[in-house]
Design an enzyme around this catalytic site. Structure first.
Site, PDB file in Angstrom:
ATOM      1  N   ASN A  10      46.931 -59.211 -77.428  1.00  0.00           N
ATOM      2  CA  ASN A  10      45.687 -59.620 -76.766  1.00  0.00           C
ATOM      3  C   ASN A  10      45.407 -58.582 -75.687  1.00  0.00           C
ATOM      4  OD1 ASN A  10      43.602 -60.756 -75.353  1.00  0.00           O
ATOM      5  ND2 ASN A  10      44.736 -62.571 -74.676  1.00  0.00           N
ATOM      6  N   TRP A  11      44.469 -57.692 -76.003  1.00  0.00           N
ATOM      7  CA  TRP A  11      44.196 -56.601 -75.055  1.00  0.00           C
ATOM      8  C   TRP A  11      43.490 -57.091 -73.794  1.00  0.00           C
ATOM      9  CZ3 TRP A  11      42.083 -51.878 -78.359  1.00  0.00           C
ATOM     10  CH2 TRP A  11      43.098 -51.429 -79.223  1.00  0.00           C
ATOM     11  N   LYS A  12      42.955 -58.324 -73.860  1.00  0.00           N
ATOM     12  CA  LYS A  12      42.149 -58.844 -72.740  1.00  0.00           C
ATOM     13  C   LYS A  12      41.042 -57.837 -72.423  1.00  0.00           C
ATOM     14  CE  LYS A  12      46.030 -61.660 -71.410  1.00  0.00           C
ATOM     15  NZ  LYS A  12      46.770 -62.388 -70.381  1.00  0.00           N
ATOM     16  N   HIS A  95      42.110 -69.669 -74.848  1.00  0.00           N
ATOM     17  CA  HIS A  95      43.066 -68.974 -73.968  1.00  0.00           C
ATOM     18  C   HIS A  95      42.946 -69.573 -72.561  1.00  0.00           C
ATOM     19  CE1 HIS A  95      45.091 -65.896 -71.643  1.00  0.00           C
ATOM     20  NE2 HIS A  95      45.666 -65.513 -72.772  1.00  0.00           N
ATOM     21  N   GLU A  97      42.866 -68.286 -69.786  1.00  0.00           N
ATOM     22  CA  GLU A  97      41.921 -67.588 -68.901  1.00  0.00           C
ATOM     23  C   GLU A  97      40.493 -68.065 -69.161  1.00  0.00           C
ATOM     24  OE1 GLU A  97      43.331 -63.645 -69.857  1.00  0.00           O
ATOM     25  OE2 GLU A  97      45.203 -64.114 -68.821  1.00  0.00           O
ATOM     26  N   GLU A 166      51.323 -70.908 -74.730  1.00  0.00           N
ATOM     27  CA  GLU A 166      51.321 -69.949 -73.624  1.00  0.00           C
ATOM     28  C   GLU A 166      51.386 -70.703 -72.297  1.00  0.00           C
ATOM     29  OE1 GLU A 166      49.584 -65.895 -74.942  1.00  0.00           O
ATOM     30  OE2 GLU A 166      48.006 -67.048 -73.988  1.00  0.00           O
ATOM     31  N   GLY A 172      51.300 -62.950 -67.576  1.00  0.00           N
ATOM     32  CA  GLY A 172      51.065 -61.836 -66.655  1.00  0.00           C
ATOM     33  C   GLY A 172      51.912 -61.879 -65.394  1.00  0.00           C
ATOM     34  N   SER A 211      54.376 -63.099 -70.917  1.00  0.00           N
ATOM     35  CA  SER A 211      55.374 -62.101 -70.511  1.00  0.00           C
ATOM     36  C   SER A 211      56.393 -61.804 -71.603  1.00  0.00           C
ATOM     37  CB  SER A 211      56.058 -62.502 -69.202  1.00  0.00           C
ATOM     38  OG  SER A 211      55.107 -62.598 -68.153  1.00  0.00           O
ATOM     39  N   GLY A 232      50.234 -59.931 -74.217  1.00  0.00           N
ATOM     40  CA  GLY A 232      49.210 -59.329 -73.371  1.00  0.00           C
ATOM     41  C   GLY A 232      49.611 -57.923 -72.964  1.00  0.00           C
ATOM     42  N   GLY A 233      50.118 -57.785 -71.753  1.00  0.00           N
ATOM     43  CA  GLY A 233      50.428 -56.481 -71.170  1.00  0.00           C
ATOM     44  C   GLY A 233      51.198 -55.534 -72.075  1.00  0.00           C
TER      45      GLY A 233
HETATM   46  P1  13P Z   1      51.167 -61.291 -70.901  1.00  0.00           P
HETATM   47  O1  13P Z   1      51.950 -60.891 -72.119  1.00  0.00           O
HETATM   48  O2  13P Z   1      50.548 -60.127 -70.194  1.00  0.00           O
HETATM   49  O3  13P Z   1      51.927 -62.221 -70.015  1.00  0.00           O
HETATM   50  O4  13P Z   1      49.903 -62.136 -71.446  1.00  0.00           O
HETATM   51  C1  13P Z   1      50.130 -63.164 -72.338  1.00  0.00           C
HETATM   52  C2  13P Z   1      48.826 -63.634 -72.838  1.00  0.00           C
HETATM   53  O5  13P Z   1      48.034 -64.215 -72.123  1.00  0.00           O
HETATM   54  C3  13P Z   1      48.485 -63.335 -74.241  1.00  0.00           C
HETATM   55  O6  13P Z   1      47.356 -64.032 -74.652  1.00  0.00           O
END
Ligand code: 13P
Length: 249
Positions: A10-12, A95, A97, A166, A172, A211, A232-233
């Site tokens: 997930n590149w966000k 998600h 967010e 999640e 994050g 994470s 994510g990251g």
């Molecule tokens: P991180 O891997 O950066 O914690 O993000 C997880 C996430 O929200 C994937 O959708």
């Protein structure tokens, strides 16, 4: 149960044309055939770029959201049919967010999952508790309520979804759920899916996200009910993402 794991990045809201190209080329260096299913969920403006660069490989394209509506006066939204036009195979829905910053409710998330399914796109339905909810002992109730809304609206079609657990406190933050913490929630979700889709529940993939990285992926993915990751990251760094993919055979 022979079920391929799914590793989805997930590149966000990250990337640009140049950095996307570098990242994709590095991911596809080995020819782009992976032992597990792999997807990148990119910002919508880059669908065409990713579609072109990943053509002929097994890297699938995903979206980070989808409209619940088919078409019309919904400024800023993208319909499932539009995603389909660009070869999108997965769409993240719900998600945390989007629940947190865009006020998305369980019902809206369920409608988005339905819109994706109707277009032949696999929704990756995210559920997860906040730290306050975990501390209050509400984890199970929260994730079950979030998933129940999707089951209620989508009925037997839920055999076609992917679920992502999640925990909000792990996203994050560098704080990963332990494999045991994650597995125990995944088992709860599996039981709920079993109740709703009995014969198919075992085949529904439940991803862990929060994470997940190159160092902790293998032990998380070794758990019985952890069928992949939503990253994510670490999905923005090719070597890290490739190591997670390698851990998911
Ligand atoms: P991180 O891997 O950066 O914690 O993000 C997880 C996430 O929200 C994937 O959708």
């Amino acid at each position: 149960m022979t079920k391929k794991k799914l590793i989805a990045g997930n590149w966000k809201m990250n990337g640009n044309l140049a950095s996307n190209e570098a990242l994709l080329k590095a991911l596809l260096q080995g020819g782009g055939s992976f032992e597990c299913d792999v997807a990148v969920c990119t910002p919508a403006p880059y669908f065409a770029q990713v579609q072109a660069l990943a053509a002929g490989t097994s890297l699938a394209l995903g979206a980070q959201d989808v409209s619940a509506h088919a078409s019309g006066a919904y400024t800023g939204e993208q319909s499932a049919a539009m995603l389909k036009d660009f070869g999108v195979r997965y769409a993240i829905v719900g998600h945390s967010e989007r629940r947190q910053f865009h006020g998305e409710t369980d019902d809206l998330v369920a409608s988005k999952a339905a819109a994706a399914l109707a277009a032949g796109i696999t929704p990756i339905v995210c559920v997860g508790e906040t730290l306050a909810q975990r501390d209050a002992g509400e984890t199970e109730a929260v994730v079950k309520r979030q998933l129940a809304a999707v089951i209620h609206v989508n009925g037997h079609c839920i055999s076609e979804i992917v679920v992502a657990y999640e925990p909000v406190w792990a996203i994050g933050t560098g704080k990963t759920a332990t494999p045991q913490q994650a597995q125990s929630v995944h088992a709860v979700l599996r039981a709920q899916l079993h109740h709703a889709a009995s014969a198919h529940a075992a085949g529904i993939r439940i991803l862990y996200g929060g994470s997940m990285n190159a160092a902790n992926a293998a032990e998380l993915l070794a758990e019985n009910d952890i069928d992949g990751g939503l990253i994510g990251g670490a999905s923005l760094k090719a070597p890290d993402f490739l190591q997670i993919i390698a851990a998911a055979r």
